[in-house]
Design a protein around this motif. Structure first.
Motif, PDB file in Angstrom:
ATOM      1  N   MET A 112       0.822  -1.185   0.000  1.00 18.23           N
ATOM      2  CA  MET A 112       0.000   0.000   0.000  1.00 18.23           C
ATOM      3  C   MET A 112       0.872   1.258   0.000  1.00 18.23           C
ATOM      4  SD  MET A 112      -3.342   0.544   1.947  1.00 18.23           S
ATOM      5  CE  MET A 112      -4.224   2.004   2.070  1.00 18.23           C
ATOM      6  N   VAL A 113       1.952   1.250   0.754  1.00 23.90           N
ATOM      7  CA  VAL A 113       2.860   2.390   0.779  1.00 23.90           C
ATOM      8  C   VAL A 113       3.530   2.547  -0.578  1.00 23.90           C
ATOM      9  CG1 VAL A 113       4.948   3.309   1.838  1.00 23.90           C
ATOM     10  CG2 VAL A 113       3.236   2.161   3.251  1.00 23.90           C
ATOM     11  N   ILE A 114       3.859   1.431  -1.205  1.00 26.07           N
ATOM     12  CA  ILE A 114       4.486   1.481  -2.527  1.00 26.07           C
ATOM     13  C   ILE A 114       3.515   2.081  -3.541  1.00 26.07           C
ATOM     14  CG2 ILE A 114       5.433   0.081  -4.387  1.00 26.07           C
ATOM     15  CD1 ILE A 114       6.427  -1.859  -2.216  1.00 26.07           C
ATOM     16  N   ALA A 115       2.256   1.741  -3.460  1.00 27.55           N
ATOM     17  CA  ALA A 115       1.262   2.275  -4.386  1.00 27.55           C
ATOM     18  C   ALA A 115       1.128   3.779  -4.225  1.00 27.55           C
ATOM     19  CB  ALA A 115      -0.080   1.602  -4.161  1.00 27.55           C
ATOM     20  N   ARG A 116       1.151   4.276  -2.999  1.00 27.04           N
ATOM     21  CA  ARG A 116       1.060   5.726  -2.769  1.00 27.04           C
ATOM     22  C   ARG A 116       2.288   6.438  -3.332  1.00 27.04           C
ATOM     23  NH1 ARG A 116      -1.109   5.970   3.438  1.00 27.04           N
ATOM     24  NH2 ARG A 116      -3.165   5.088   2.991  1.00 27.04           N
ATOM     25  N   ALA A 117       3.453   5.864  -3.132  1.00 24.97           N
ATOM     26  CA  ALA A 117       4.684   6.463  -3.643  1.00 24.97           C
ATOM     27  C   ALA A 117       4.675   6.475  -5.172  1.00 24.97           C
ATOM     28  CB  ALA A 117       5.899   5.718  -3.119  1.00 24.97           C
ATOM     29  N   ALA A 118       4.197   5.409  -5.766  1.00 23.77           N
ATOM     30  CA  ALA A 118       4.121   5.339  -7.221  1.00 23.77           C
ATOM     31  C   ALA A 118       3.132   6.369  -7.755  1.00 23.77           C
ATOM     32  CB  ALA A 118       3.722   3.942  -7.670  1.00 23.77           C
ATOM     33  N   TYR A 119       2.002   6.542  -7.055  1.00 27.75           N
ATOM     34  CA  TYR A 119       1.012   7.533  -7.484  1.00 27.75           C
ATOM     35  C   TYR A 119       1.589   8.941  -7.371  1.00 27.75           C
ATOM     36  CZ  TYR A 119      -3.118  10.428  -7.677  1.00 27.75           C
ATOM     37  OH  TYR A 119      -4.028  11.395  -8.009  1.00 27.75           O
ATOM     38  N   ALA A 120       2.299   9.235  -6.292  1.00 27.70           N
ATOM     39  CA  ALA A 120       2.894  10.560  -6.100  1.00 27.70           C
ATOM     40  C   ALA A 120       3.931  10.834  -7.187  1.00 27.70           C
ATOM     41  CB  ALA A 120       3.517  10.670  -4.724  1.00 27.70           C
ATOM     42  N   THR A 121       4.714   9.840  -7.520  1.00 27.33           N
ATOM     43  CA  THR A 121       5.713  10.005  -8.572  1.00 27.33           C
ATOM     44  C   THR A 121       5.040  10.231  -9.919  1.00 27.33           C
ATOM     45  OG1 THR A 121       7.206   8.560  -7.364  1.00 27.33           O
ATOM     46  CG2 THR A 121       7.703   8.941  -9.679  1.00 27.33           C
ATOM     47  N   THR A 122       3.976   9.487 -10.191  1.00 29.32           N
ATOM     48  CA  THR A 122       3.256   9.635 -11.448  1.00 29.32           C
ATOM     49  C   THR A 122       2.606  11.009 -11.535  1.00 29.32           C
ATOM     50  OG1 THR A 122       2.822   7.271 -11.452  1.00 29.32           O
ATOM     51  CG2 THR A 122       1.492   8.620 -12.912  1.00 29.32           C
ATOM     52  N   ALA A 123       2.035  11.483 -10.439  1.00 29.20           N
ATOM     53  CA  ALA A 123       1.400  12.798 -10.437  1.00 29.20           C
ATOM     54  C   ALA A 123       2.445  13.894 -10.658  1.00 29.20           C
ATOM     55  CB  ALA A 123       0.665  13.028  -9.128  1.00 29.20           C
ATOM     56  N   ALA A 124       3.622  13.731 -10.066  1.00 29.57           N
ATOM     57  CA  ALA A 124       4.683  14.712 -10.265  1.00 29.57           C
ATOM     58  C   ALA A 124       5.154  14.710 -11.713  1.00 29.57           C
ATOM     59  CB  ALA A 124       5.847  14.430  -9.323  1.00 29.57           C
ATOM     60  N   LEU A 125       5.244  13.545 -12.320  1.00 29.71           N
ATOM     61  CA  LEU A 125       5.634  13.482 -13.725  1.00 29.71           C
ATOM     62  C   LEU A 125       4.593  14.155 -14.607  1.00 29.71           C
ATOM     63  CD1 LEU A 125       7.134   9.900 -14.044  1.00 29.71           C
ATOM     64  CD2 LEU A 125       8.355  12.059 -14.119  1.00 29.71           C
ATOM     65  N   ARG A 126       3.339  13.950 -14.296  1.00 28.37           N
ATOM     66  CA  ARG A 126       2.295  14.593 -15.092  1.00 28.37           C
ATOM     67  C   ARG A 126       2.389  16.109 -14.985  1.00 28.37           C
ATOM     68  NH1 ARG A 126      -2.406  10.893 -12.951  1.00 28.37           N
ATOM     69  NH2 ARG A 126      -1.770   8.958 -13.922  1.00 28.37           N
ATOM     70  N   ALA A 127       2.656  16.609 -13.789  1.00 28.50           N
ATOM     71  CA  ALA A 127       2.795  18.059 -13.611  1.00 28.50           C
ATOM     72  C   ALA A 127       3.996  18.576 -14.402  1.00 28.50           C
ATOM     73  CB  ALA A 127       2.931  18.393 -12.127  1.00 28.50           C
ATOM     74  N   ASN A 128       5.090  17.833 -14.376  1.00 27.83           N
ATOM     75  CA  ASN A 128       6.269  18.237 -15.143  1.00 27.83           C
ATOM     76  C   ASN A 128       5.990  18.215 -16.636  1.00 27.83           C
ATOM     77  OD1 ASN A 128       7.767  18.622 -12.850  1.00 27.83           O
ATOM     78  ND2 ASN A 128       8.745  16.616 -12.927  1.00 27.83           N
TER      79      ASN A 128
END
Length: 74
Positions: free
Chosen positions: A1-17
């Motif tokens: 579950m923690v890995i999924a949150r980290a992956a989502y945060a990374t994906t959201a940051a990439l989308r913003a970039n």
């Protein structure tokens, strides 16, 4: 579950970039279009002065490209 949150945060940051990069590219493209197709000395006039409008430096530099792009300039 923690890995999924980290992956989502990374994906959201990439989308913003990616959005930021897209916006920057769009703005640069608009400036480039203005310079190559529409400028009649106003842009360089800020730097060089009235000589740029009188001599049409950018107009003459991009003259054939304007005609190739279908933009009438005279």
């Amino acid at each position: 579950m923690v890995i999924a949150r980290a992956a989502y945060a990374t994906t959201a940051a990439l989308r913003a970039n990616e959005r930021l990069l897209g916006a920057v590219c769009l703005c640069l493209g608009a400036v480039l279009y203005y310079v190559t197709m529409l400028d009649q000395g106003q842009l360089l006039g800020v730097i060089v002065g009235a000589t740029a409008a009188n001599q049409n430096y950018l107009h003459e530099f991009f003259h054939d490209g304007r005609h190739l792009g279908g933009v009438p300039c005279h």
